[in-house]
Design a protein around this motif. Sequence first.
Motif, PDB file in Angstrom:
ATOM      1  N   PRO A 230       0.682  -1.236  -0.119  1.00 40.80           N
ATOM      2  CA  PRO A 230       0.018  -0.094  -0.041  1.00 40.80           C
ATOM      3  C   PRO A 230       0.984   1.420  -0.066  1.00 40.80           C
ATOM      4  N   THR A 231       0.148   2.322  -0.447  1.00 35.31           N
ATOM      5  CA  THR A 231       0.824   3.496  -0.524  1.00 35.31           C
ATOM      6  C   THR A 231       0.077   4.498   0.233  1.00 35.31           C
ATOM      7  N   LEU A 232       0.251   5.869   0.628  1.00 30.99           N
ATOM      8  CA  LEU A 232      -0.666   6.706   1.300  1.00 30.99           C
ATOM      9  C   LEU A 232      -1.891   7.032   0.453  1.00 30.99           C
ATOM     10  N   ALA A 233      -1.669   7.138  -0.885  1.00 31.11           N
ATOM     11  CA  ALA A 233      -2.874   7.573  -1.893  1.00 31.11           C
ATOM     12  C   ALA A 233      -4.050   6.184  -1.654  1.00 31.11           C
ATOM     13  N   ASP A 234      -3.485   5.075  -1.393  1.00 30.03           N
ATOM     14  CA  ASP A 234      -4.637   4.026  -1.055  1.00 30.03           C
ATOM     15  C   ASP A 234      -5.304   4.214  -0.004  1.00 30.03           C
ATOM     16  N   LEU A 235      -5.212   5.289   1.021  1.00 33.56           N
ATOM     17  CA  LEU A 235      -5.927   5.632   1.937  1.00 33.56           C
ATOM     18  C   LEU A 235      -7.098   6.649   1.777  1.00 33.56           C
ATOM     19  N   HIS A 236      -6.782   7.327   0.469  1.00 30.98           N
ATOM     20  CA  HIS A 236      -8.012   8.449   0.117  1.00 30.98           C
ATOM     21  C   HIS A 236      -9.250   8.034   0.115  1.00 30.98           C
ATOM     22  N   GLY A 237     -10.075   8.700   0.972  1.00 31.22           N
ATOM     23  CA  GLY A 237     -11.429   8.526   0.933  1.00 31.22           C
ATOM     24  C   GLY A 237     -11.755   7.049   1.927  1.00 31.22           C
ATOM     25  N   LYS A 238     -10.900   6.353   2.571  1.00 32.73           N
ATOM     26  CA  LYS A 238     -11.125   5.166   3.445  1.00 32.73           C
ATOM     27  C   LYS A 238     -11.254   5.642   4.782  1.00 32.73           C
ATOM     28  N   PRO A 239     -12.201   4.555   5.282  1.00 27.75           N
ATOM     29  CA  PRO A 239     -12.186   4.773   6.910  1.00 27.75           C
ATOM     30  C   PRO A 239     -10.713   4.810   7.426  1.00 27.75           C
ATOM     31  N   PHE A 240     -10.488   5.692   8.426  1.00 26.19           N
ATOM     32  CA  PHE A 240      -9.030   5.882   8.712  1.00 26.19           C
ATOM     33  C   PHE A 240      -9.254   6.172  10.314  1.00 26.19           C
ATOM     34  N   VAL A 241      -8.399   5.425  11.123  1.00 30.87           N
ATOM     35  CA  VAL A 241      -8.301   5.719  12.636  1.00 30.87           C
ATOM     36  C   VAL A 241      -7.078   6.726  12.669  1.00 30.87           C
ATOM     37  N   MET A 242      -7.331   7.919  12.985  1.00 31.94           N
ATOM     38  CA  MET A 242      -6.069   8.863  13.054  1.00 31.94           C
ATOM     39  C   MET A 242      -5.551   9.092  14.500  1.00 31.94           C
ATOM     40  N   TYR A 243      -4.415   9.358  14.577  1.00 27.02           N
ATOM     41  CA  TYR A 243      -4.109   9.890  15.895  1.00 27.02           C
ATOM     42  C   TYR A 243      -4.672  11.276  16.540  1.00 27.02           C
ATOM     43  N   SER A 244      -4.664  11.358  17.824  1.00 23.76           N
ATOM     44  CA  SER A 244      -5.099  12.576  18.185  1.00 23.76           C
ATOM     45  C   SER A 244      -4.255  13.755  18.098  1.00 23.76           C
ATOM     46  N   ALA A 245      -4.692  14.814  17.767  1.00 19.76           N
ATOM     47  CA  ALA A 245      -3.896  16.215  17.671  1.00 19.76           C
ATOM     48  C   ALA A 245      -3.425  16.478  19.085  1.00 19.76           C
TER      49      ALA A 245
ATOM     50  N   ILE B 172     -11.321  10.205   8.211  1.00 18.13           N
ATOM     51  CA  ILE B 172     -10.906  10.059   9.657  1.00 18.13           C
ATOM     52  C   ILE B 172     -12.166   9.664  10.389  1.00 18.13           C
ATOM     53  N   VAL B 173     -12.337   8.348  11.019  1.00 20.24           N
ATOM     54  CA  VAL B 173     -13.739   7.977  11.759  1.00 20.24           C
ATOM     55  C   VAL B 173     -13.301   8.020  13.375  1.00 20.24           C
ATOM     56  N   GLU B 174     -12.142   8.449  13.746  1.00 20.23           N
ATOM     57  CA  GLU B 174     -12.025   8.422  15.349  1.00 20.23           C
ATOM     58  C   GLU B 174     -10.387   9.143  15.413  1.00 20.23           C
ATOM     59  N   HIS B 175     -10.095   9.793  16.498  1.00 23.54           N
ATOM     60  CA  HIS B 175      -8.852  10.259  16.846  1.00 23.54           C
ATOM     61  C   HIS B 175      -8.519   9.633  18.061  1.00 23.54           C
ATOM     62  N   ILE B 176      -7.533   9.016  18.080  1.00 22.99           N
ATOM     63  CA  ILE B 176      -6.806   8.096  19.419  1.00 22.99           C
ATOM     64  C   ILE B 176      -5.577   8.546  19.612  1.00 22.99           C
TER      65      ILE B 176
ATOM     66  N   ALA C  68      -7.038  -1.914  18.585  1.00 30.23           N
ATOM     67  CA  ALA C  68      -8.381  -2.463  19.053  1.00 30.23           C
ATOM     68  C   ALA C  68      -9.364  -1.852  18.103  1.00 30.23           C
ATOM     69  N   LEU C  69      -9.431  -0.664  17.772  1.00 35.39           N
ATOM     70  CA  LEU C  69     -10.582  -0.118  16.634  1.00 35.39           C
ATOM     71  C   LEU C  69     -10.284  -0.880  15.408  1.00 35.39           C
ATOM     72  N   VAL C  70      -8.993  -0.837  15.012  1.00 35.61           N
ATOM     73  CA  VAL C  70      -8.880  -1.473  13.685  1.00 35.61           C
ATOM     74  C   VAL C  70      -9.372  -3.102  13.736  1.00 35.61           C
ATOM     75  N   ASN C  71      -9.107  -3.554  14.790  1.00 44.88           N
ATOM     76  CA  ASN C  71      -9.459  -5.196  15.051  1.00 44.88           C
ATOM     77  C   ASN C  71     -10.972  -5.035  14.884  1.00 44.88           C
TER      78      ASN C  71
ATOM     79  N   GLY D  29     -12.022   1.088  10.976  1.00 44.66           N
ATOM     80  CA  GLY D  29     -10.893   1.663  10.019  1.00 44.66           C
ATOM     81  C   GLY D  29      -9.765   0.981  10.024  1.00 44.66           C
ATOM     82  N   VAL D  30      -9.002   1.473   9.008  1.00 49.06           N
ATOM     83  CA  VAL D  30      -7.351   1.162   9.154  1.00 49.06           C
ATOM     84  C   VAL D  30      -6.649   2.264   9.838  1.00 49.06           C
ATOM     85  N   ALA D  31      -5.331   1.923  10.061  1.00 51.24           N
ATOM     86  CA  ALA D  31      -4.525   2.706  10.863  1.00 51.24           C
ATOM     87  C   ALA D  31      -3.097   2.798  10.419  1.00 51.24           C
ATOM     88  N   LEU D  32      -2.392   3.834  10.539  1.00 51.62           N
ATOM     89  CA  LEU D  32      -0.760   3.855  10.372  1.00 51.62           C
ATOM     90  C   LEU D  32      -0.221   3.742  11.555  1.00 51.62           C
TER      91      LEU D  32
END
Length: 161
Positions: free
Chosen positions: A49-64, A87-91, A99-102, A106-109
Amino acid sequence: MEALNAGQLDLGLMRPHALGGEFDTALLATEALMLAIPAAEAANWPLEPTLADLHGKPFVMYSAHEARPFHQMLSSRFEREGVVPDIVEHIGQVHTMLALVNAGIGVALIAEGATRLHFDGIVVRRVETEPVRMVGAWRRDNDNPILGLFKREIVPSFQAG
């Protein structure tokens, strides 16, 4: 031990610190960025995968706020690549993120080191992007004797591994 000067330091991977502080740093590790995918959805994702594969996909992001260094790093990479994940959640913690990916949220980096957590139900794949730099930092005026021991004995073991 390779000390980094301010021009080499990737401040986006350090926790926030007092402005005007005088720090010494050392590169502790360079790790690949990995995509954590719910096992049930792994067949829908590329093997490389590349970063481009994440475009528009459900993603679990790190909290700012709680995980600012990784939030800033990923936000800047997404912006540079023109990628806008859904971005479906900030963690703040990688354990919760996995755990949310499981759970199929969504997916996460994650940094490659986090794959050692071995969450069942998750497939991880190396992402084609620049690696993550893990940097240790300490105040130059820190006279704690354990810091000298840390710099002489511990930091080189990170760099040798």
